[in-house]
Design a protein around this motif. Structure first.
Motif, mmCIF file in Angstrom:
data_model
loop_
_atom_site.group_PDB
_atom_site.id
_atom_site.type_symbol
_atom_site.label_atom_id
_atom_site.label_comp_id
_atom_site.label_asym_id
_atom_site.label_seq_id
_atom_site.Cartn_x
_atom_site.Cartn_y
_atom_site.Cartn_z
ATOM 1 N N ALA A 1 0.827 -1.211 0.000
ATOM 2 C CA ALA A 1 0.000 0.000 0.000
ATOM 3 C C ALA A 1 0.857 1.256 0.000
ATOM 4 N N VAL A 2 1.913 1.249 0.812
ATOM 5 C CA VAL A 2 2.891 2.334 0.768
ATOM 6 C C VAL A 2 4.244 1.679 0.552
ATOM 7 N N VAL A 3 4.946 2.128 -0.471
ATOM 8 C CA VAL A 3 6.228 1.506 -0.801
ATOM 9 C C VAL A 3 7.265 2.611 -0.973
ATOM 10 N N GLY A 4 8.526 2.228 -0.934
ATOM 11 C CA GLY A 4 9.525 3.260 -1.153
ATOM 12 C C GLY A 4 10.938 2.780 -0.958
ATOM 13 N N ARG A 5 11.820 3.490 -1.594
ATOM 14 C CA ARG A 5 13.251 3.302 -1.385
ATOM 15 C C ARG A 5 13.906 4.659 -1.564
ATOM 16 N N ARG A 6 14.671 5.049 -0.554
ATOM 17 C CA ARG A 6 15.316 6.371 -0.568
ATOM 18 C C ARG A 6 14.333 7.478 -0.954
ATOM 19 N N ASN A 7 14.522 8.106 -2.137
ATOM 20 C CA ASN A 7 13.711 9.261 -2.526
ATOM 21 C C ASN A 7 12.487 8.895 -3.350
ATOM 22 N N VAL A 8 12.293 7.594 -3.585
ATOM 23 C CA VAL A 8 11.164 7.154 -4.430
ATOM 24 C C VAL A 8 10.073 6.526 -3.568
ATOM 25 N N PHE A 9 8.850 7.042 -3.687
ATOM 26 C CA PHE A 9 7.732 6.543 -2.874
ATOM 27 C C PHE A 9 6.527 6.224 -3.758
ATOM 28 N N GLY A 10 5.665 5.381 -3.236
ATOM 29 C CA GLY A 10 4.434 5.111 -3.959
ATOM 30 C C GLY A 10 3.317 4.755 -2.989
ATOM 31 N N THR A 11 2.088 5.123 -3.361
ATOM 32 C CA THR A 11 0.921 4.668 -2.600
ATOM 33 C C THR A 11 -0.047 4.022 -3.578
ATOM 34 N N GLN A 12 -0.494 2.820 -3.249
ATOM 35 C CA GLN A 12 -1.444 2.133 -4.113
ATOM 36 C C GLN A 12 -2.831 2.766 -4.001
ATOM 37 N N PHE A 13 -3.117 3.310 -2.836
ATOM 38 C CA PHE A 13 -4.412 3.979 -2.608
ATOM 39 C C PHE A 13 -4.296 5.434 -3.052
ATOM 40 N N HIS A 14 -5.407 6.150 -2.957
ATOM 41 C CA HIS A 14 -5.430 7.563 -3.331
ATOM 42 C C HIS A 14 -5.330 8.425 -2.077
ATOM 43 N N PRO A 15 -4.153 8.953 -1.746
ATOM 44 C CA PRO A 15 -4.047 9.778 -0.536
ATOM 45 C C PRO A 15 -4.948 11.006 -0.614
ATOM 46 N N GLU A 16 -5.118 11.518 -1.851
ATOM 47 C CA GLU A 16 -5.938 12.733 -2.024
ATOM 48 C C GLU A 16 -7.422 12.456 -1.805
ATOM 49 N N LYS A 17 -7.780 11.157 -1.677
ATOM 50 C CA LYS A 17 -9.174 10.784 -1.432
ATOM 51 C C LYS A 17 -9.309 10.026 -0.125
ATOM 52 N N SER A 18 -8.267 10.056 0.694
ATOM 53 C CA SER A 18 -8.265 9.248 1.907
ATOM 54 C C SER A 18 -8.358 10.089 3.172
ATOM 55 N N SER A 19 -9.134 11.160 3.061
ATOM 56 C CA SER A 19 -9.452 11.985 4.211
ATOM 57 C C SER A 19 -8.190 12.394 4.980
ATOM 58 N N ILE A 20 -8.269 12.414 6.304
ATOM 59 C CA ILE A 20 -7.177 12.949 7.126
ATOM 60 C C ILE A 20 -5.901 12.111 6.993
ATOM 61 N N VAL A 21 -6.064 10.786 6.920
ATOM 62 C CA VAL A 21 -4.898 9.895 6.839
ATOM 63 C C VAL A 21 -4.116 10.153 5.547
#
Lengths: 211, 252
Positions: free
Chosen positions: A174-194
């Motif tokens: 759901a949240v992935v990353g290495r050093r400066n590269v990140f990814g979210t499988q979900f939509h943070p912009e649609k996930s309210s406060i979290v």
């Protein structure tokens, strides 16, 4: 300044509005010179992996994004944008991705490995995050619910690149990353406060870069 | 584990929320943006805005409403009502809606579902179905034009067809239960939900928190939509969720 990569495959509006709420400057562009001058990049994405990669290749943005990531620029992939960071996807035939993270993208089996019963695909709705390791992107983020909409998920990932996952019969990175590269499988912009707190962390990382 | 979703539905006419919404603490209960923010704070998982404007001007205004809502709301929302062609979908999605809901237009022209799904992705396309029990077939018939016209479609067959054409979700309203507040239509929802592999949102009949438990436990619904019980404050999203949580239903 954050650059939202506009390659015609994403809901740029909601991402940009979320950044406005966080009081950060952004620019939406598909031009490398413009995106080059930013301090962080967001790769959004809705649609098919194959179409997305073909546009990125045609425009040369694939090489550009990889170059920027290697240079150390903060990069956040969202939904399909996260999947594009991986080596390949089987969506509509195997397609090579940006290979910034290790793993491949496959469709949810749709049949439970435990019960043998069918379950619904896409994985659509709110699911809970389980944290696997500390990361600046998860700083002060509650281990709570976020909004997913996707039919494909990342498999064969490296444990050190898995920051948080959710359960949907299989373990979903759901949240992935290495050093400066990140990814979210979900939509943070649609996930309210979290979701907003994750975006806020990304913005903070980018702003540290500016200093 | 994926949670069951609770979805308040707001009727919008000429840019204002109508149907006698009662919110004492809000300055202006008719403002879609304020209401959206209120429901977000309450823990709503999504919102549905149904445009019931009759005039062209009203429809135009809806685009502004969608833009304003999208600018402030950090949860997904669907826009339905008056979406008849691919251009309508495009405008709503570009204005910031996450999904569009097709009803009559999809029945008149089913390929609209396919074209929309191919263009925007299935996740954007909700097919809304209004269904009413028909004794002669011992099942439910699909209605169009806000429930005024009967079609030849049996509900399960139409839901399967919509899913086959690329619908990402079904919003299923029981015309028999709607407005009665005696609970969702469990048999209808179960029949449709078990016949397709995309999520089903149950609609029509919510009167109290127990009705939500019923439709999730027995109706196999993935989400439940309600309007008046939330607007009239007979219960709140928070209360419903607390109740469901106590009963072991996964909710956010």
């Amino acid at each position: 300044m954050i650059g939202i990569i506009d390659y015609g495959m994403g809901n740029l509006y909601s991402v940009s509005k979320a950044l406005e709420r966080l009081n950060v400057d952004y620019i939406i562009s598909n031009e490398q010179e413009v995106l080059f001058d930013t301090d962080g990049l967001i790769l959004p994405g809705v649609g098919s992996f194959k179409d997305a990669m073909s546009i990125l290749k045609k425009t040369g943005l694939d090489t550009f994004i990889k170059g920027e990531a290697v240079r150390g620029k903060k990069l956040l992939g969202i939904c399909l944008g996260m999947q594009l960071l991986y080596e390949e996807s089987e969506e509509n035939g195997v397609t090579e991705g940006l290979s910034l993270l290790n793993g491949k993208v496959e469709r949810f089996p749709g049949v439970s490995k435990g019960s043998g019963l069918n379950y619904k695909v896409p994985h659509m709705g709110w699911n809970k995050l389980n944290f696997h390791q500390d990361s600046p992107i998860l700083n002060r983020v509650p281990e709570d619910y976020v909004y997913f909409v996707h039919s494909y998920y990342v498999k064969d990932y490296k444990n050190e690149e898995l920051l948080a996952s959710s359960e949907y019969d299989v373990q979903v990175p759901a949240v992935v990353g290495r050093r400066n590269v990140f990814g979210t499988q979900f939509h943070p912009e649609k996930s309210s406060i979290v979701g907003m707190s994750i975006l806020r962390n990304f913005v903070k990382l980018v702003k540290e870069e500016e200093r | 584990m994926l949670t069951k979703r609770i979805i308040p539905c707001l009727d919008v006419k000429d840019g204002r929320v109508v149907k006698g919404v009662q919110f004492v603490e809000l300055r202006d209960a008719g403002d879609p943006v304020e209401l959206a923010a209120f429901y977000d704070l309450e823990g709503a998982d999504e919102l549905v805005f149904l445009d019931i404007s009759a005039s062209h001007e009203g429809r135009e205004t809806m685009v502004d409403v969608v833009e304003q809502v999208a600018a402030t709301l950090a949860i997904p929302f669907t826009v339905g009502g008056g979406i008849n062609k691919i251009d309508d979908m495009k405008r709503m999605l570009r204005a910031g809606a996450d999904k569009v809901s097709l009803n009559t237009a999809a029945l008149l022209n089913p390929t609209l579902i396919k074209v929309g799904a191919d263009f925007f992705g299935s996740q954007c396309i909700v097919v809304a179905i209004d269904a009413k029990y028909d004794e002669s077939i011992n099942s439910w018939k699909v209605y169009t034009h806000g429930g005024r016209r009967e079609t030849d479609w049996e509900v399960v067959a139409w839901a399967q067809e919509a899913a086959r054409l690329g619908a990402g979700e079904i919003l299923l309203t029981s015309m028999d239960s709607d407005g009665e507040k005696k609970g969702y239509n469990i048999a209808l929802t179960k029949a449709v939900s078990e016949a397709i592999r995309i999520p089903v949102i149950a609609s029509g009949g919510a009167g109290n928190a127990a009705h939500f438990l019923e439709i999730f436990d027995h109706g196999v619904a993935d989400a439940a939509l309600a309007a008046s019980i939330f607007h009239y404050k007979e219960t709140s999203v928070k209360e419903v969720k607390n109740y469901l949580r106590e009963k072991g239903v996964p909710v956010r």
